[in-house]
Design a protein around this motif. Structure first.
Motif, PDB file in Angstrom:
ATOM      1  N   ARG A  76      -3.416  -2.192   0.208  1.00  0.00           N
ATOM      2  CA  ARG A  76      -2.955  -0.854  -0.187  1.00  0.00           C
ATOM      3  C   ARG A  76      -3.941  -0.192  -1.160  1.00  0.00           C
ATOM      4  N   VAL A 121       2.046  -3.509   3.958  1.00  0.00           N
ATOM      5  CA  VAL A 121       1.688  -2.097   3.777  1.00  0.00           C
ATOM      6  C   VAL A 121       2.717  -1.324   2.957  1.00  0.00           C
ATOM      7  N   PRO A 145      -3.411   0.673   8.415  1.00  0.00           N
ATOM      8  CA  PRO A 145      -4.167  -0.123   7.452  1.00  0.00           C
ATOM      9  C   PRO A 145      -5.674  -0.029   7.640  1.00  0.00           C
TER      10      PRO A 145
END
Length: 238
Positions: A76, A121, A145
């Motif tokens: 992230r 995520v 991602p």
């Protein structure tokens, strides 16, 4: 005794034991005068097979799961920084870790992998997976991602790309089939549970009917005895 403690126990059990254990916990809370807690316990949902499998990972393989969730934090952060190199490396590591955990899970399937991906995520999903109390598998439809690729002129895919696409479509079909099989199993379990309860209800109703019949017979004998006793008492006074 609180809800968190009870939920931890229940979601650590085998799926087949969940309903009976939940009813026992709710009954114990009610007998202890904790009506609100009893209602909260009774409202806990039985986990699907996929959710149960992920719950077992949080208990049986906490280190491996923690490694994946920590990688999710890095992923992230790399996304926020739009660091393409880091994203490429982390995405590859995530795939390897996720597959390792799927193999460690007591029941595999597309929804197990999907739940683990969601946990990497989304921070809220990670917390839910870490707690190990899932009733349903998770999914995520937010950011991808990896950075979005730059647009480029349309071209005919190479033979290798065509094969890769065919392989991906085959994998998606296999995952869809696995998801169907898992929900079909969940449906079969629900129907079996319903049928078992129907049998119990029918048995209890039959016992109740017999008990009522015996009660009616006892009432009749008591009435006869009452009349005879009154008759005998009247004769005694003469």
């Amino acid at each position: 005794m609180d809800l968190d403690e009870i939920a931890d126990r229940l979601y650590g059990l085998d799926v087949s034991d969940f309903i009976a254990a939940r009813e026992a916990e709710a009954r114990a809370a009610k007998q202890a005068g904790r009506g609100d807690l009893a209602r909260q316990v009774a409202a806990l949902r039985k986990p699907t097979v996929a959710a149960w499998a992920v719950n077992q990972l949080s208990r049986g393989h906490p280190d491996e799961l923690a490694e994946l969730l920590e990688l999710g934090e890095e992923l992230r952060a790399a996304w926020a920084a739009q660091d393409a190199d880091a994203l490429a490396e982390l995405t590859a590591r995530r795939a390897r870790l996720s597959q390792r955990l799927v193999r460690l899970a007591p029941s595999s399937g597309a929804e197990v992998e999907q739940t683990l991906d969601a946990a990497t995520v989304d921070a809220d999903a990670a917390d839910q997976v870490r707690q190990g109390r899932l009733a349903r598998p998770l999914s995520y439809s937010g950011f991808a991602p990896a950075p979005a690729p730059r647009s480029r002129p349309a071209r005919k895919p190479s033979e290798e790309e065509a094969r890769a696409r065919a392989d991906r479509e085959a994998k998606e079909q296999a995952e869809a089939t696995a998801a169907y099989e898992e929900w079909r199993e969940a449906l079969a379990q629900a129907v079996q549970e319903r049928d078992e309860r129907a049998v119990k209800v029918a048995t209890l109703e039959k016992k109740l009917a017999k008990a009522r019949k015996k009660l009616a017979e006892a009432d009749q004998r008591a009435e006869v005895a009452r009349r005879e006793e009154a008759h005998a008492r009247a004769r005694l006074k003469r």
